[in-house]
Design a protein around this motif. Structure first.
Motif, PDB file in Angstrom:
ATOM      1  N   ALA A 177      -6.825  37.107  -6.479  1.00  0.00           N
ATOM      2  CA  ALA A 177      -8.100  37.251  -5.780  1.00  0.00           C
ATOM      3  C   ALA A 177      -9.271  36.919  -6.682  1.00  0.00           C
ATOM      4  CB  ALA A 177      -8.242  38.676  -5.241  1.00  0.00           C
ATOM      5  N   MET A 178      -9.121  37.217  -7.966  1.00  0.00           N
ATOM      6  CA  MET A 178     -10.191  36.971  -8.934  1.00  0.00           C
ATOM      7  C   MET A 178     -10.159  35.560  -9.500  1.00  0.00           C
ATOM      8  SD  MET A 178     -12.015  39.650  -9.081  1.00  0.00           S
ATOM      9  CE  MET A 178     -12.939  39.419 -10.600  1.00  0.00           C
ATOM     10  N   GLY A 179      -9.161  34.789  -9.107  1.00  0.00           N
ATOM     11  CA  GLY A 179      -9.087  33.416  -9.616  1.00  0.00           C
ATOM     12  C   GLY A 179      -8.106  33.260 -10.757  1.00  0.00           C
ATOM     13  N   GLY A 180      -7.494  34.365 -11.204  1.00  0.00           N
ATOM     14  CA  GLY A 180      -6.502  34.266 -12.264  1.00  0.00           C
ATOM     15  C   GLY A 180      -5.130  34.043 -11.660  1.00  0.00           C
ATOM     16  N   LYS A 181      -4.335  33.216 -12.285  1.00  0.00           N
ATOM     17  CA  LYS A 181      -3.039  32.864 -11.716  1.00  0.00           C
ATOM     18  C   LYS A 181      -1.921  33.567 -12.478  1.00  0.00           C
ATOM     19  CE  LYS A 181      -4.382  28.394  -9.843  1.00  0.00           C
ATOM     20  NZ  LYS A 181      -4.146  26.953  -9.835  1.00  0.00           N
ATOM     21  N   THR A 182      -1.494  34.705 -11.966  1.00  0.00           N
ATOM     22  CA  THR A 182      -0.306  35.344 -12.518  1.00  0.00           C
ATOM     23  C   THR A 182       0.724  35.542 -11.417  1.00  0.00           C
ATOM     24  OG1 THR A 182      -1.210  37.550 -12.103  1.00  0.00           O
ATOM     25  CG2 THR A 182      -1.672  36.571 -14.244  1.00  0.00           C
ATOM     26  N   GLY A 183       0.458  34.997 -10.239  1.00  0.00           N
ATOM     27  CA  GLY A 183       1.342  35.160  -9.099  1.00  0.00           C
ATOM     28  C   GLY A 183       2.277  33.993  -8.921  1.00  0.00           C
ATOM     29  N   ARG A 184       2.238  33.407  -7.712  1.00  0.00           N
ATOM     30  CA  ARG A 184       3.220  32.383  -7.343  1.00  0.00           C
ATOM     31  C   ARG A 184       3.226  31.189  -8.295  1.00  0.00           C
ATOM     32  NH1 ARG A 184       2.182  30.108  -1.611  1.00  0.00           N
ATOM     33  NH2 ARG A 184       0.458  29.151  -2.759  1.00  0.00           N
ATOM     34  N   ASN A 185       2.040  30.690  -8.660  1.00  0.00           N
ATOM     35  CA  ASN A 185       1.989  29.510  -9.516  1.00  0.00           C
ATOM     36  C   ASN A 185       2.613  29.776 -10.875  1.00  0.00           C
ATOM     37  OD1 ASN A 185       0.827  27.814  -7.669  1.00  0.00           O
ATOM     38  ND2 ASN A 185      -1.267  28.291  -8.282  1.00  0.00           N
ATOM     39  N   GLN A 186       2.367  30.971 -11.412  1.00  0.00           N
ATOM     40  CA  GLN A 186       2.955  31.304 -12.702  1.00  0.00           C
ATOM     41  C   GLN A 186       4.469  31.467 -12.587  1.00  0.00           C
ATOM     42  OE1 GLN A 186       1.291  30.455 -15.082  1.00  0.00           O
ATOM     43  NE2 GLN A 186       0.235  32.166 -16.070  1.00  0.00           N
ATOM     44  N   LYS A 187       4.915  32.022 -11.493  1.00  0.00           N
ATOM     45  CA  LYS A 187       6.364  32.144 -11.294  1.00  0.00           C
ATOM     46  C   LYS A 187       7.000  30.762 -11.243  1.00  0.00           C
ATOM     47  CE  LYS A 187       6.282  36.581  -8.844  1.00  0.00           C
ATOM     48  NZ  LYS A 187       6.483  37.264  -7.550  1.00  0.00           N
ATOM     49  N   ARG A 188       6.331  29.847 -10.526  1.00  0.00           N
ATOM     50  CA  ARG A 188       6.851  28.479 -10.449  1.00  0.00           C
ATOM     51  C   ARG A 188       6.832  27.818 -11.817  1.00  0.00           C
ATOM     52  NH1 ARG A 188       5.179  23.498 -10.236  1.00  0.00           N
ATOM     53  NH2 ARG A 188       2.983  24.046 -10.290  1.00  0.00           N
ATOM     54  N   SER A 189       5.765  28.071 -12.587  1.00  0.00           N
ATOM     55  CA  SER A 189       5.674  27.496 -13.933  1.00  0.00           C
ATOM     56  C   SER A 189       6.830  27.970 -14.805  1.00  0.00           C
ATOM     57  CB  SER A 189       4.343  27.878 -14.586  1.00  0.00           C
ATOM     58  OG  SER A 189       3.260  27.336 -13.874  1.00  0.00           O
ATOM     59  N   LYS A 190       7.145  29.249 -14.710  1.00  0.00           N
ATOM     60  CA  LYS A 190       8.253  29.790 -15.508  1.00  0.00           C
ATOM     61  C   LYS A 190       9.578  29.157 -15.094  1.00  0.00           C
ATOM     62  CE  LYS A 190       5.983  34.230 -16.406  1.00  0.00           C
ATOM     63  NZ  LYS A 190       5.974  35.675 -16.135  1.00  0.00           N
ATOM     64  N   GLN A 191       9.740  28.925 -13.799  1.00  0.00           N
ATOM     65  CA  GLN A 191      10.967  28.273 -13.319  1.00  0.00           C
ATOM     66  C   GLN A 191      11.065  26.845 -13.853  1.00  0.00           C
ATOM     67  OE1 GLN A 191      10.530  28.608  -9.079  1.00  0.00           O
ATOM     68  NE2 GLN A 191      11.118  30.779  -9.014  1.00  0.00           N
ATOM     69  N   VAL A 192       9.933  26.132 -13.849  1.00  0.00           N
ATOM     70  CA  VAL A 192       9.916  24.762 -14.362  1.00  0.00           C
ATOM     71  C   VAL A 192      10.266  24.754 -15.847  1.00  0.00           C
ATOM     72  CG1 VAL A 192       8.430  22.781 -14.880  1.00  0.00           C
ATOM     73  CG2 VAL A 192       8.286  23.898 -12.649  1.00  0.00           C
ATOM     74  N   VAL A 193       9.694  25.700 -16.593  1.00  0.00           N
ATOM     75  CA  VAL A 193       9.951  25.770 -18.033  1.00  0.00           C
ATOM     76  C   VAL A 193      11.417  26.107 -18.298  1.00  0.00           C
ATOM     77  CG1 VAL A 193       9.438  27.066 -20.145  1.00  0.00           C
ATOM     78  CG2 VAL A 193       7.568  26.315 -18.651  1.00  0.00           C
ATOM     79  N   ALA A 194      11.960  27.017 -17.511  1.00  0.00           N
ATOM     80  CA  ALA A 194      13.378  27.369 -17.673  1.00  0.00           C
ATOM     81  C   ALA A 194      14.270  26.145 -17.429  1.00  0.00           C
ATOM     82  CB  ALA A 194      13.742  28.501 -16.720  1.00  0.00           C
ATOM     83  N   GLN A 195      13.934  25.357 -16.410  1.00  0.00           N
ATOM     84  CA  GLN A 195      14.695  24.127 -16.146  1.00  0.00           C
ATOM     85  C   GLN A 195      14.538  23.142 -17.304  1.00  0.00           C
ATOM     86  OE1 GLN A 195      13.409  22.571 -12.338  1.00  0.00           O
ATOM     87  NE2 GLN A 195      13.534  24.588 -11.385  1.00  0.00           N
ATOM     88  N   SER A 196      13.336  23.095 -17.842  1.00  0.00           N
ATOM     89  CA  SER A 196      13.065  22.185 -18.959  1.00  0.00           C
ATOM     90  C   SER A 196      13.914  22.542 -20.168  1.00  0.00           C
ATOM     91  CB  SER A 196      11.580  22.240 -19.321  1.00  0.00           C
ATOM     92  OG  SER A 196      11.312  21.480 -20.472  1.00  0.00           O
TER      93      SER A 196
END
Length: 764
Positions: free
Chosen positions: A10-29
């Motif tokens: 809500a405040m503009g910080g991304k610790t939700g869905r986008n960060q979860k997706r980022s972690k998944q991408v990094v794990a695949q990497s």
């Protein structure tokens, strides 16, 4: 922050869905890395290009794996998973928050390389030229691995050197140098004179400092012109004035005013009837006010230093000398006269741009910092940027102690010295963050009396900063620094080579001491973050007195009952809460200033775009010659037959550009005067910002047409021969030298604190 993702989203910080997706991408990497490791250098480079062949990322996990392997081969660093996560967030256009020591430099270089693979040109924006030079050299092997070029910009470079540097795929440059190059390019009369042509991406280091703290600062380019320096005995006369009796300083500590008594004393000492008579109000009074401002408001070793017989301004946001910067409107000359130095000439404002407008010129902006969350509102409101919080690679072991509050500044100072001495006795390294040069030197002198040698890092010796900071974590080191924000060098426990790391860890790591709270909590956090690097032990504590600036400004009109002990220490939760309230108030004031300043600057920024387009038309087409032909076709034809078409195109270009540029300069100066007095409109129940906009639009409508008419009239008489148009002979010479202004910008100060003058009420 687990469980609060909805709040940060809500405040503009991304610790939700986008960060979860980022972690998944990094794990695949990470899983792909092993297969990537078997490729040759050429195959790895080609694969990186293939993954971004159409200008976008086709396979994010594989690209991160390629960048990680290239980093390992060229720099010897295998990025942590959190660093790869940060790279991905940058490539998607966020501002990332990473704690100090977590490897932002590598992250920035990997992201810049990723953008280059997508066919983008990148400006890596730094807060000083040391970091630009260091990072370009340090990270160049990674960039060059993929066949791209890297360069840096620094103040000492001339135009040809800058032009060559800006041709690189990735350019590291201080934000001020980027801005001044944009302004200087606004004075060119042919395209081959330009040094830069922008970039697709601005990747901003210390993003909150550049985009928020410094966003209000206009970069101002000036041309040499005789100035109104205090002349004759005026400086000596003003030096004899008595504070409170002859002059006073306003509550904001921004402006000094003569009292009636002071005015009479000045008149008596100068032997004149009245400062306010027609004879003196436009000249003598101006000089007296300049000299008074220099005496009362500008302090040596706080606002400026004297070095090699010259006044050098201090950038108070960074504690460094502001190279090639001067105060405007005779203030520089007044300070030089006050210090008994040779007085330099004044200047005409040629052009100006705020850092916020400068960043707006880039199609895409992203950035990184250690303290972005606290600036979320500003980043979202003014740049439409979101914040992604990147977790630490190792858990934070730093202990942050509550603020230590004292009744007076003197008692606080004594307690700080005692604390440093106590830590020094056991050999623990100490980093002390002060607010100005004078304070740092006073503290170092007091420590010297106790036999404690302190390394002082301030605006007087900033060229030594890397060495001083690198050794600040060694046993027994005491480092006193002004404004640690943006210093850019990690403090390693046990010294730069970490030879005594285990011993320092045993002692508790680096101890950070802040001598006062900043007006923004983010700056406190930046100082705290110097301890506890990469899971190191450490501690931080801030000292506060009820005399401190943040308390006086934030608590104006309020009071709190305190019961200090014999040493002045106050241990009362009500007082602690009051101090926190004061800091929140000052933070709110800064946000309101930013918001108001943005409203004033936005229209001028929009008008600048129109000027840019008109200049581009004159530079790239024959529009100038067409305009002269419409006015006086016979003379154009005669000159073309005599000297050729190409010469006439350039002569017309220079003629129209001169009057367009001078018209824009005059417009800026006029709107500066309007803004200086616009707060008076509120008395008539008009909205100041609406009235400012009305005047700005009305005046701007006349600018281009007036420039055209003046150019056409001049064309009838100006000499044009085989060497071109002789503007100088017609008294129309462009400035032979340019330099820059260092300006404070606060439209909320009642006395006026103008965008170009930076001082208020001095011409009243």
């Amino acid at each position: 922050m687990a469980g609060f993702g909805w709040f940060w989203d809500a405040m503009g910080g991304k610790t939700g869905r986008n960060q979860k997706r980022s972690k998944q991408v990094v794990a695949q990497s990470a899983k792909l890395h092993q297969s990537i490791a078997g490729l040759s250098d050429e195959e790895l480079s080609q694969q990186g290009r293939a993954l971004c062949a159409d200008g976008s990322i086709n396979d994010a996990p594989k690209l991160l794996a390629v960048l990680a392997e290239a980093s390992k081969r060229t720099l010897g660093y295998t990025p942590f998973e959190v660093q790869s996560q940060a790279v991905l967030r940058l490539l998607e256009g966020d501002v990332i928050q990473m704690d100090t020591g977590e490897g932002k430099t590598l992250v920035g270089a990997m992201a810049a390389t990723g953008f280059a693979l997508m066919g983008k040109t990148v400006h890596c924006v730094t807060v000083n030229e040391y970091l630009a030079r260091r990072d370009a050299a340090w990270m160049s092997p990674l960039v060059e691995f993929f066949g791209f070029t890297v360069a840096h910009i620094e103040e000492s470079m001339d135009a040809p050197q800058r032009r060559e540097a800006y041709r690189a795929s990735i350019v590291y440059a201080p934000v001020t140098e980027l801005g001044f190059d944009v302004l200087r390019d606004q004075l060119i009369t042919s395209r081959d004179q330009a040094v830069q042509h922008g970039a697709d991406i601005a990747l901003v280091d210390e993003a909150d400092s550049v985009l928020v703290d410094e966003a209000l600062v206009p970069l101002v380019l000036a041309g040499n012109e005789p100035g109104a320096a205090p002349a004759g005995r005026i400086t000596q006369v003003v030096a004899k004035l008595r504070p409170e009796q002859d002059f006073s300083i306003d509550g904001d500590q921004r402006n000094a005013f003569l009292s009636e008594t002071g005015a009479r004393r000045v008149e008596q000492m100068l032997g004149i009837d009245s400062l306010y008579s027609d004879e003196h109000v436009g000249h003598t009074l101006v000089q007296v006010n300049l000299a008074l401002h220099a005496r009362a408001m500008l302090t040596r070793d706080v606002h400026y230093i004297v070095r090699d017989g010259k006044v050098a301004l201090i950038d108070t946001a960074k504690g460094r000398v502001a190279e090639l910067q001067r105060w405007p409107d005779g203030v520089q000359a007044a300070v030089e006269a006050k210090e008994g130095l040779a007085v330099t000439e004044g200047g005409r404002i040629l052009d100006t741009i705020t850092l916020q407008a400068l960043m707006g010129r880039y199609p895409r902006v992203c950035g990184m910092t250690g303290t972005a969350v606290e600036a979320t509102d500003q980043l979202r409101q003014f740049y439409d940027l979101r914040v992604s919080v990147i977790p630490r690679n190792r858990e934070n072991q730093r202990i942050d102690y509550p603020d230590r509050i004292y009744a007076t500044a003197e008692e606080k100072f004594d307690a700080i010295v005692e604390d440093i001495a106590s830590l020094h006795r056991v050999g623990r390294p100490v980093l002390v963050g002060t607010h100005d040069v004078s304070e740092s030197e006073q503290l170092a002198a007091r420590l010297a009396e106790l036999g404690i040698a302190a390394n002082v890092l301030n605006a007087k010796n900033d060229e030594e900063e890397a060495r001083i900071i690198a050794e600040a974590g060694d046993i027994g080191r005491v480092t006193v620094s002004t404004q640690m924000a943006g210093r850019g060098t990690d403090i390693r426990l046990g010294g730069a080579d970490e030879r005594d790391r285990d011993a320092v860890v045993e002692l508790g790591g680096l101890a950070v001491i802040g001598t006062a709270l900043h007006r923004s909590k983010r700056l406190d956090q930046q100082l705290r973050g110097r301890a506890g690097r990469q899971g190191d032990p450490g501690s931080s504590v801030f000292y506060v007195s009820l005399d401190d600036d943040v308390v006086q400004v934030g608590g104006a009109g309020e009071s709190v009952t305190a019961h200090p002990d014999a040493d002045g220490l106050i241990e009362d939760k009500r007082v602690y809460d009051f101090i926190q309230h004061c800091q929140r108030v000052t933070e709110g004031q800064l946000l309101e200033i930013h918001s108001q300043t943005w409203k004033y600057n936005k229209l001028l920024a929009d008008q600048r775009v129109i000027i840019d387009e008109r200049r581009a038309s004159l530079l790239d087409t024959e529009a100038g010659l067409d305009a002269l032909r419409e006015h006086n076709a016979q003379r154009v034809e005669e000159l073309e037959q005599r000297y050729g078409h190409a010469l006439m195109v350039q002569a017309a270009r220079e003629l129209l550009l001169y009057f367009l540029d001078m018209g824009w300069s005059d417009h800026l100066a006029h709107m500066d005067d309007v803004r200086e007095s616009i707060h008076l409109r509120a008395i008539a129940r008009e909205t100041p910002i609406d009235e400012f906009h009305r005047i700005a639009v009305r005046e701007f409508k006349q600018l281009a047409q007036s420039a055209l008419h003046r150019a056409q009239e001049t064309f009838d008489t100006v000499e044009i021969d085989a060497s071109g148009v002789h503007l100088e002979d017609a008294g129309l010479a462009r400035p032979s030298a340019t330099w820059t202004y260092m300006v404070s910008d606060n439209p909320l100060s009642g006395g006026g604190n103008s965008v170009l003058r930076g001082i208020g009420a001095i011409f009243r």
